[in-house]
Design an enzyme around this catalytic site. Structure first.
Site, PDB file in Angstrom:
ATOM      1  N   GLY B 142    -100.320 -57.357 -31.050  1.00  0.00           N
ATOM      2  CA  GLY B 142    -100.809 -58.479 -30.270  1.00  0.00           C
ATOM      3  C   GLY B 142    -101.258 -59.618 -31.167  1.00  0.00           C
ATOM      4  O   GLY B 142    -101.540 -59.427 -32.353  1.00  0.00           O
ATOM      5  N   CYS B 143    -101.324 -60.807 -30.595  1.00  0.00           N
ATOM      6  CA  CYS B 143    -101.672 -61.985 -31.388  1.00  0.00           C
ATOM      7  C   CYS B 143    -103.107 -61.896 -31.901  1.00  0.00           C
ATOM      8  O   CYS B 143    -103.362 -62.110 -33.080  1.00  0.00           O
ATOM      9  CB  CYS B 143    -101.452 -63.253 -30.575  1.00  0.00           C
ATOM     10  N   PHE B 144    -104.051 -61.579 -30.997  1.00  0.00           N
ATOM     11  CA  PHE B 144    -105.446 -61.473 -31.444  1.00  0.00           C
ATOM     12  C   PHE B 144    -105.637 -60.368 -32.486  1.00  0.00           C
ATOM     13  O   PHE B 144    -106.268 -60.600 -33.520  1.00  0.00           O
ATOM     14  CB  PHE B 144    -106.372 -61.230 -30.250  1.00  0.00           C
ATOM     15  N   THR B 146    -103.687 -59.202 -34.651  1.00  0.00           N
ATOM     16  CA  THR B 146    -103.122 -59.556 -35.955  1.00  0.00           C
ATOM     17  C   THR B 146    -104.130 -60.329 -36.790  1.00  0.00           C
ATOM     18  O   THR B 146    -104.475 -59.934 -37.912  1.00  0.00           O
ATOM     19  CB  THR B 146    -101.840 -60.391 -35.760  1.00  0.00           C
TER      20      THR B 146
END
Lengths: 328, 328, 328, 328
Positions: B142-144, B146
């Protein structure tokens, strides 16, 4: 009542004039600025054209003809005027940092000597209303400490650690151009600054202590691509867990009589241009997230200064401040 | 190498195509979209006009003629394609959440049954490069998680509490119009959302555990008025204090061979459009502030997916990703 | 005076309520919304929490208990209420397009039949104050025609061609999410739309004709990444050249008694949240550039509607509207 | 091929380095800056960290060891280097205004004496490719004239009047902080500037004449709250009406072989970071609206400079420039 604004060419000066236009008892009759002397106020604050016809003058406290003064000058400049204003018996709200802290802490925090120290109430009405009432000189709080302290106050005594993660609009960086407030450095961007060393932390610690808290307080501010507003996310670590209901009750109890504190999901847009502080809170057991939103130039500066004036002068506390935020 | 993108009409699909234009060995030959079937890809991703002439097709894994696939569909949709892709022996990076967590945690976090579970490496190369190398199916983080995990990794084992305070750009809310991504609700504004309950927290906790940490992890995201980017401020509470030098050394040691992690004062503008994760760190004794900045669509999604593809296929890890962020 | 707002859940409804809070003689006692019926107004317009306690009701003109009504519904919806309001003798300002044009031009411009036509004054007070005074139903102008017409009025008779190049904020696209007002499509961006065919052009031509002009009028709008405001650059081509002094005098003469028109270098920030229209003008001989700035929701909609109400009811024209724009 | 950038600390210098990282034949080996001498380029252009390891040097043309030079210094500074570069036989693209106009027009437009005049091709490849091919010194066009001229070129001969209404991003105001590029003056705002007197108008007129047009040209720029990009709305008044089909055919015919001109609905977001110029056109009979969108730092400066270099050196014209715009 005739109002003088000492240092009226910046953002807080402009908003003081804007807000006082709506006040039923006060009128700005003097606005000083060394650099803009002689120019119409509305040639600098062009949004105010045709709403005020006064001109900037040089500050001259000795001959100041005013019933009330706002000091809207930088720290260290305020202390040069404060003594004289006191002597002349002109009630004053100081928007600078010069009278917010004890002498010791001020000097160590700001790295300068305080040349005209005296004690003044800390002008956060939701915590210090009673001492403000009788005061003739009040120190208006910093923008970050206002939102941060209001967010954490109901839980301060129960916490062992409070981390304030704040996000501020660019007007907080002042009216003079710099790399910090340059559009291309801010727009479509986000940065943290003074990650552990911002001077406003001293006020947050002072107020936590005032609230009977022994929590460790930390503070990291961020620069947002917005004009106005501070959103503070207070991560509050408790000694004992609290349920959502318990937490909400603590906030309702503390703020039920506070017109300017509204308990609802906070957003910068929801308070823009106004003196409101919107606060929400959510429990995760021993970690509570409390978020507050203020307009940094209003509840974080000029609006709160007028709120203090109203209290000091026995006016209706909301006079001049009872209008709606501009959304969107 | 022929590339298929399953679910190519959204932001991550668009950025996969944009980024793969620069890749020396890969070419997108298939881009699927049920809703846009038959239309040129560049009629939806208009920035790509004249750079690609392929058209959207209906997803049809059985007849898919491709050497490598990216699943850029929502969670629960990915699991419908994953099994078939595996069977057909088409190496795949899945950008959805479907294979990032253990089956149990996935099902409790997302509140759905997983109908095609198998284990897959968690595609954060800076932590899991070795297992990615041999894999034919990788779950892209997921973006967060990472940005958050990279910010805290060097200190994870030494911490008792980690609070991730993240601020994300609006593209994270996807390509379909909603109240959440409406301009008038976001611009000149800031809000917190899912203050204690965002699903990405499960990934953060999983990775902290992988790093040998027993720290309590917390996470609060905010929606920023920017198009791209996530800045995560990790407030890390340590058991024992560390000096600034000690902390810096830990970060330098961990990341010295990582091309996509740069140790410098992070800002969203400084990584815009690129696969870099910029990280800075500051010590306050037992509390450390570590801040990371990524482009949520690149290092937080499509760029990292290509980085994983490069590792899985034995290509140069930076192939297609070695270009400069767009600033300002 | 009790005010009803028919269709109060959108941006213009919200701003009507916000602005009327400052009015000395009017109070909003009824706010209708089919979709939000029963909810507190401040649950939708959250900026207004604690400033109003009324709830949305279903529109019911027959039993409406109000002295004055604002129609803030879309075009074609307004005509359904207008007749009944007239019959009941409730003075009304209609913010929709339904009564701004002659029946013929309305029907050809909007492609619908007008089922309840009557003539109503065009509520641009700076041009039509006298007929507004005696009216009990006034058609509030469109946002673009307000700024455009005020920019060109002093020169309209002398021009052979007027090209209005307008730039509008996103709130003009309304309160419902769409591709048009999606953050990622607007922020850090600019587009032109309806390059030659925007329906507001019909009003601009009508008003130019009213001013005795035979100029050809053209109009191209653009969508700006700002919340509020319309800046219109009027490129005015004259039959005979005029000097800078001559042009300035024409503007000063026309607007010297107009409180809401200020002759100064216009910017959207300088009028934000207010009813002002700032206008500047520069001569290049036979081509004049006149630029106006308004807040599209205030002078372009709700503020002008209140200005019309004040005129219709014999109140001070600036009542409720005499406050400063919010800058920055 | 070794590239020197004279004046590399500004936005165009930064983008030259960023773009040349993708070039197959060129490498930046020298970047000069008096003020930043000795510092790593990536300490100023922090987006480029780890992508280049060169340091700023003082400009020293005599000892310059480079095959090709870009002059990215302000006007009047470029003429100080140009002669020496010519003498030394170093092919050069000059991004300043110093060689775009005839000596007379330059001196009257810029109000300075030209101390080293010679003729140089005007580096708009879509109009002047043939003369650029053989040149060893090319004057790169201004940002506004690039977008404006490309928008109007196919109709220039048929027009009697062309009004360019342009809207530019803030990076056009340069890298040094000023009131013009201060966030609080630009964000959520829009202003016009130099309404009739911008110096780029001289280039627009020169190019219209080159195209055989006798049209009167006018130009009004506006400052937008975006980082990058110029959208120019060209209001073109024709002697004889043209249908939509006729107009579209003129544009298709002129640009069918131009890789960097794309005929589609233009938006700043659609060209962000790239060398494309997107153009759309709509007929209203004798008035045509043609709109172009460019990235002011790429097609409006550094990208076009590289395009010119490619032509001058016999490289593929798109080398280093064949990548996708960053959207959103």
């Amino acid at each position: 009542m005739d109002i003088a604004i000492i240092g009226a060419s910046g953002f807080t000066g402009g908003d003081l004039i804007r807000l006082l236009l709506l006040h039923s008892k006060a009128e700005v009759t003097c606005a000083t600025s060394r650099s803009e002397e002689g120019k119409p106020v509305s040639s600098v604050h062009r949004n105010l054209k045709d709403l005020t016809d006064i001109k900037f003058t040089n500050p001259d406290i000795e001959n100041l003809d005013a019933d009330f003064a706002f000091l809207a000058v930088p720290h260290t400049a305020a202390m040069k005027y404060a003594g004289q204003l006191k002597e002349r018996g002109i009630k004053t709200v100081d928007l600078s940092a010069d009278y917010r802290l004890s002498k010791d802490i001020y000097e160590s925090t700001y790295g300068v000597e305080h040349t005209c120290y005296f004690e003044a109430p800390y002008g956060l009405p939701e915590l210090h209303r009673e001492v403000i009432k009788g005061a003739d000189f009040v120190a208006n709080p910093g923008c970050f400490p206002t939102g941060a302290t209001l967010a954490a106050a109901p839980l301060a005594k129960l916490a062992h650690t409070i981390i304030y993660d704040s996000k501020t609009g660019v007007s907080g960086a002042g009216v003079n151009p710099s790399k910090t407030n340059q559009y291309t450095n801010v727009a479509d961007n986000l940065t943290a600054y003074k990650w552990t060393s911002h001077r406003h932390l001293a006020e947050m610690r002072q107020e936590a202590k005032f609230l009977g808290s022994s929590a460790k307080c930390h503070f990291t501010p961020h620069l947002l691509p917005v004009n106005r507003g501070i959103l503070t996310t207070a991560h509050i670590l408790l000694n004992e867990p609290l349920t959502q209901e318990e937490v909400e009750k603590l906030y309702q109890d503390r703020y039920k009589n506070e017109f300017f504190v509204r308990l609802q999901n906070p957003s910068l847009g929801g308070v823009r241009g106004s003196n409101f502080c919107d606060i929400g809170v959510e429990s995760e057991g021993t970690r509570i997230v409390a978020v507050s939103a203020i307009d940094n130039l209003v509840k974080g500066a000029s609006g709160q200064a007028i709120q203090n004036m109203n209290i000091m002068c026995g006016f209706e506390e909301t006079d001049g401040l009872r209008f709606g935020p501009v959304f969107p």
